[in-house]
Design a protein around this motif. Structure first.
Motif, mmCIF file in Angstrom:
data_model
loop_
_atom_site.group_PDB
_atom_site.id
_atom_site.type_symbol
_atom_site.label_atom_id
_atom_site.label_comp_id
_atom_site.label_asym_id
_atom_site.label_seq_id
_atom_site.Cartn_x
_atom_site.Cartn_y
_atom_site.Cartn_z
ATOM 1 N N VAL A 18 0.837 -1.201 0.000
ATOM 2 C CA VAL A 18 0.000 0.000 0.000
ATOM 3 C C VAL A 18 0.874 1.254 0.000
ATOM 4 O O VAL A 18 0.566 2.249 -0.675
ATOM 5 C CB VAL A 18 -0.951 -0.018 1.218
ATOM 6 C CG1 VAL A 18 -1.590 1.342 1.430
ATOM 7 C CG2 VAL A 18 -2.031 -1.072 1.028
ATOM 8 N N GLY A 19 1.973 1.209 0.728
ATOM 9 C CA GLY A 19 2.857 2.366 0.765
ATOM 10 C C GLY A 19 3.619 2.598 -0.533
ATOM 11 O O GLY A 19 4.003 3.727 -0.841
ATOM 12 N N ALA A 20 3.824 1.553 -1.310
ATOM 13 C CA ALA A 20 4.642 1.671 -2.517
ATOM 14 C C ALA A 20 3.828 1.927 -3.785
ATOM 15 O O ALA A 20 4.339 2.510 -4.744
ATOM 16 C CB ALA A 20 5.464 0.402 -2.706
ATOM 17 N N PHE A 21 2.565 1.482 -3.807
ATOM 18 C CA PHE A 21 1.760 1.588 -5.025
ATOM 19 C C PHE A 21 0.473 2.347 -4.727
ATOM 20 O O PHE A 21 -0.291 1.968 -3.828
ATOM 21 C CB PHE A 21 1.427 0.194 -5.567
ATOM 22 C CG PHE A 21 2.639 -0.630 -5.917
ATOM 23 C CD1 PHE A 21 3.330 -0.408 -7.097
ATOM 24 C CD2 PHE A 21 3.094 -1.618 -5.053
ATOM 25 C CE1 PHE A 21 4.454 -1.158 -7.414
ATOM 26 C CE2 PHE A 21 4.211 -2.375 -5.366
ATOM 27 C CZ PHE A 21 4.895 -2.143 -6.546
ATOM 28 N N GLU A 22 0.205 3.412 -5.491
ATOM 29 C CA GLU A 22 -0.989 4.218 -5.274
ATOM 30 C C GLU A 22 -2.238 3.559 -5.837
ATOM 31 O O GLU A 22 -3.345 3.828 -5.373
ATOM 32 C CB GLU A 22 -0.804 5.599 -5.908
ATOM 33 C CG GLU A 22 0.291 6.425 -5.258
ATOM 34 C CD GLU A 22 0.408 7.799 -5.888
ATOM 35 O OE1 GLU A 22 -0.389 8.081 -6.817
ATOM 36 O OE2 GLU A 22 1.269 8.570 -5.457
ATOM 37 N N ASP A 23 -2.058 2.720 -6.836
ATOM 38 C CA ASP A 23 -3.186 2.074 -7.507
ATOM 39 C C ASP A 23 -3.599 0.827 -6.723
ATOM 40 O O ASP A 23 -2.830 -0.127 -6.607
ATOM 41 C CB ASP A 23 -2.767 1.699 -8.931
ATOM 42 C CG ASP A 23 -3.894 1.049 -9.731
ATOM 43 O OD1 ASP A 23 -5.012 0.912 -9.191
ATOM 44 O OD2 ASP A 23 -3.652 0.650 -10.890
ATOM 45 N N ASP A 24 -4.817 0.813 -6.196
ATOM 46 C CA ASP A 24 -5.298 -0.339 -5.443
ATOM 47 C C ASP A 24 -5.310 -1.604 -6.295
ATOM 48 O O ASP A 24 -5.127 -2.717 -5.780
ATOM 49 C CB ASP A 24 -6.716 -0.087 -4.916
ATOM 50 C CG ASP A 24 -6.741 0.863 -3.728
ATOM 51 O OD1 ASP A 24 -5.649 1.250 -3.256
ATOM 52 O OD2 ASP A 24 -7.842 1.214 -3.279
ATOM 53 N N ARG A 25 -5.537 -1.435 -7.603
ATOM 54 C CA ARG A 25 -5.571 -2.611 -8.470
ATOM 55 C C ARG A 25 -4.199 -3.265 -8.552
ATOM 56 O O ARG A 25 -4.089 -4.485 -8.591
ATOM 57 C CB ARG A 25 -6.037 -2.205 -9.865
ATOM 58 C CG ARG A 25 -6.432 -3.384 -10.740
ATOM 59 C CD ARG A 25 -7.719 -4.016 -10.227
ATOM 60 N NE ARG A 25 -8.039 -5.236 -10.948
ATOM 61 C CZ ARG A 25 -9.064 -6.024 -10.643
ATOM 62 N NH1 ARG A 25 -9.850 -5.727 -9.626
ATOM 63 N NH2 ARG A 25 -9.295 -7.113 -11.335
ATOM 64 N N ARG A 26 -3.147 -2.452 -8.567
ATOM 65 C CA ARG A 26 -1.806 -3.027 -8.604
ATOM 66 C C ARG A 26 -1.498 -3.733 -7.283
ATOM 67 O O ARG A 26 -0.889 -4.809 -7.279
ATOM 68 C CB ARG A 26 -0.771 -1.933 -8.872
ATOM 69 C CG ARG A 26 0.675 -2.435 -8.982
ATOM 70 C CD ARG A 26 0.846 -3.451 -10.087
ATOM 71 N NE ARG A 26 0.408 -2.978 -11.390
ATOM 72 C CZ ARG A 26 1.158 -2.230 -12.208
ATOM 73 N NH1 ARG A 26 2.389 -1.910 -11.871
ATOM 74 N NH2 ARG A 26 0.675 -1.838 -13.363
ATOM 75 N N VAL A 27 -1.914 -3.158 -6.171
ATOM 76 C CA VAL A 27 -1.732 -3.824 -4.880
ATOM 77 C C VAL A 27 -2.499 -5.136 -4.876
ATOM 78 O O VAL A 27 -2.006 -6.164 -4.396
ATOM 79 C CB VAL A 27 -2.183 -2.913 -3.720
ATOM 80 C CG1 VAL A 27 -2.040 -3.647 -2.384
ATOM 81 C CG2 VAL A 27 -1.375 -1.626 -3.704
ATOM 82 N N ARG A 28 -3.705 -5.115 -5.430
ATOM 83 C CA ARG A 28 -4.512 -6.336 -5.527
ATOM 84 C C ARG A 28 -3.779 -7.406 -6.308
ATOM 85 O O ARG A 28 -3.768 -8.579 -5.933
ATOM 86 C CB ARG A 28 -5.848 -6.005 -6.176
ATOM 87 C CG ARG A 28 -6.682 -7.233 -6.602
ATOM 88 C CD ARG A 28 -6.431 -7.526 -8.080
ATOM 89 N NE ARG A 28 -7.218 -8.643 -8.588
ATOM 90 C CZ ARG A 28 -6.807 -9.469 -9.540
ATOM 91 N NH1 ARG A 28 -5.605 -9.328 -10.082
ATOM 92 N NH2 ARG A 28 -7.586 -10.435 -9.955
ATOM 93 N N ASP A 29 -3.130 -7.036 -7.431
ATOM 94 C CA ASP A 29 -2.407 -8.017 -8.240
ATOM 95 C C ASP A 29 -1.346 -8.731 -7.405
ATOM 96 O O ASP A 29 -1.245 -9.958 -7.417
ATOM 97 C CB ASP A 29 -1.737 -7.326 -9.433
ATOM 98 C CG ASP A 29 -2.727 -6.830 -10.470
ATOM 99 O OD1 ASP A 29 -3.921 -7.189 -10.376
ATOM 100 O OD2 ASP A 29 -2.307 -6.074 -11.365
ATOM 101 N N HIS A 30 -0.538 -7.949 -6.678
ATOM 102 C CA HIS A 30 0.534 -8.540 -5.871
ATOM 103 C C HIS A 30 -0.030 -9.337 -4.699
ATOM 104 O O HIS A 30 0.455 -10.434 -4.393
ATOM 105 C CB HIS A 30 1.461 -7.444 -5.354
ATOM 106 C CG HIS A 30 2.298 -6.798 -6.415
ATOM 107 N ND1 HIS A 30 3.145 -7.516 -7.230
ATOM 108 C CD2 HIS A 30 2.419 -5.494 -6.798
ATOM 109 C CE1 HIS A 30 3.757 -6.682 -8.062
ATOM 110 N NE2 HIS A 30 3.331 -5.462 -7.828
#
Length: 432
Positions: free
Chosen positions: A230-242
């Motif tokens: 969450v701290g590294a990626f602003e896009d929730d979708r990208r966090v979801r992918d990881h």
């Protein structure tokens, strides 16, 4: 310089062997590992499968694996855009290459330091005890499902800071299994056609997006995996992918490792007795097995289970240019399967390669380079290997500490899904 040799194909298998290999692949792809072993025995450590559109080059020699994973890894991409893994996991660490992958790995790394992992041991033991409360005093349990509940809870607690409750687990269970079926082998491997992820998976995605939004709204600086993402990626979708990738890969491999260890012990009364004695006589047995407990037999059992039945038994790649691996020419565009299963069962490199013998790990000898790869190898080896090893030791020790497992002589076979797991299999257990 290694001589370049033409890769033999499964079309060169004798009639009966060719039919056996085709039968193994077409029966739900679950028997793919059997087809690979048959082809290796007849054709050698490199060969090309030929089933419909499924024409991968299979590599299983240590030299070729080292080149694919280290020296020539830049010539191989990880995933085709059409694979279910890429469709489900988006731009995650498992799918991307180069700088994008390296940045994601660097972001996640602080969550996997030995100090942080050891802090999760009490929660691991609690997850085992929570599962054992479901078991009968004496009766049959389905091992894979039981280990999946433990591993899923362990992962979410350790890396998402979330306690997965019983009602929540029951609600999300069908979605998790749907995700595993979607990314596992199926007709798409032969036909090349893949549909979109089914709607049954959506509740699992919403669960993760809910955790992400809650964490972002709270402004938490916690350095667990979710907080780092969450701290590294602003896009929730990208966090979801990881997050989805790590949840599926992290819990499913542990599920398989623990399931195999229990099934193999149940068929090996001598090793079952030795491992049980070791755990129950260890210092502090009246309490809990600690992160630093000396349990060489338990560790040897887990290593041998991983050797015989590596959960991730194939590494899927695609050649982005013409490349030679171990003296075998691989044309640009070829699908390449790196077979960890075959090299770990190679009778030319392992004594009694097909036998379950944890004693081979107690003599102090190390396996040959790139002959033991249950977590892959090279710069992209599994980031969660340390957690998996610690979790396996703690969970198996706690189970043996509290449960008497009955010996069985039932035959044991694998089933290739998202990971290589035992096919079916109920164990008779007597709870202390």
């Amino acid at each position: 310089m290694t001589d370049v040799r033409a890769i033999p194909g499964t079309g060169q298998l004798p009639g009966r062997d060719g039919l056996r290999a085709l039968w193994a692949v077409r029966h739900g792809m679950a028997g793919l590992y059997e087809a690979l072993e048959l082809a290796r025995d007849r054709l050698g450590e490199a060969f090309q499968l030929g089933f419909g559109r499924f024409q991968p080059v299979v590599i299983s020699g240590p030299e070729a694996l080292h080149e694919a994973l280290v020296e020539r890894r830049g010539s191989l991409s990880w995933r085709s855009e059409g694979d279910p893994v890429a469709r489900l996991f988006g731009r995650s660490i498992l799918v991307t290459d180069g700088e994008e992958h390296d940045r994601a790995r660097a972001v996640m790394a602080p969550a996997f330091t030995p100090e942080r992992l050891r802090a999760h041991v009490p929660a691991m033991i609690e997850a085992v005890d929570r599962e054992l409360a479901r078991w009968p005093r004496e009766g049959r349990i389905e091992v894979v499902s039981a280990m999946r509940r433990i591993a899923w809870r362990n992962f979410e607690r350790a890396f998402f800071g979330h306690d997965l409750g019983d009602d929540e687990l029951r609600r999300l269970w069908p979605a998790l299994l749907a995700a595993l079926r979607y990314i596992g082998p199926g007709p798409w491997v032969v036909t090349g056609r893949t549909g979109d992820p089914p709607e049954k998976i959506f509740p699992l995605e919403e669960h993760l997006l809910g955790l992400i939004r809650t964490r972002r709204a709270g402004g938490s600086t916690a350095e667990d995996l979710l907080g780092l993402l969450v701290g590294a990626f602003e896009d929730d979708r990208r966090v979801r992918d990881h997050a989805l990738t790590m949840l599926i890969a992290g819990h499913d491999t542990s599920t398989a490792q623990l399931s195999w260890a229990l099934h193999l012990l149940a068929r090996s009364p001598g090793w079952l007795a030795r491992a049980t004695r070791e755990v129950r006589s260890a210092p502090g047995n009246g309490g809990m097995p600690g992160a630093g407990a000396d349990l060489p037999v338990v560790e040897a059992v887990l290593k041998e289970a991983l050797r015989l039945w590596p959960p991730i038994h194939l590494g899927a790649r695609r050649a982005t240019e013409d490349v030679v691996l171990g003296g075998w020419p691989v044309p640009r565009g070829s699908r390449v399967l790196l077979s960890y299963f075959l090299v770990q069962r190679d009778p030319a490199r392992w004594e009694r390669a097909g036998e379950f013998d944890p004693g081979r790990w107690l003599g102090g000898g190390a396996p040959g380079a790139f002959t033991y790869l249950p977590f892959g190898g090279g710069p992209r080896n599994c980031i969660g290997a340390g957690f998996a090893n610690l979790e396996g030791r703690i969970v198996l020790a706690r189970l043996l500490q509290r449960v008497d497992f009955a010996v069985t002589r039932r035959p044991l076979r694998g089933a290739m899904g998202a990971t290589l797991e035992p096919r079916g299999g109920k164990l008779l257990v007597r709870v202390r």
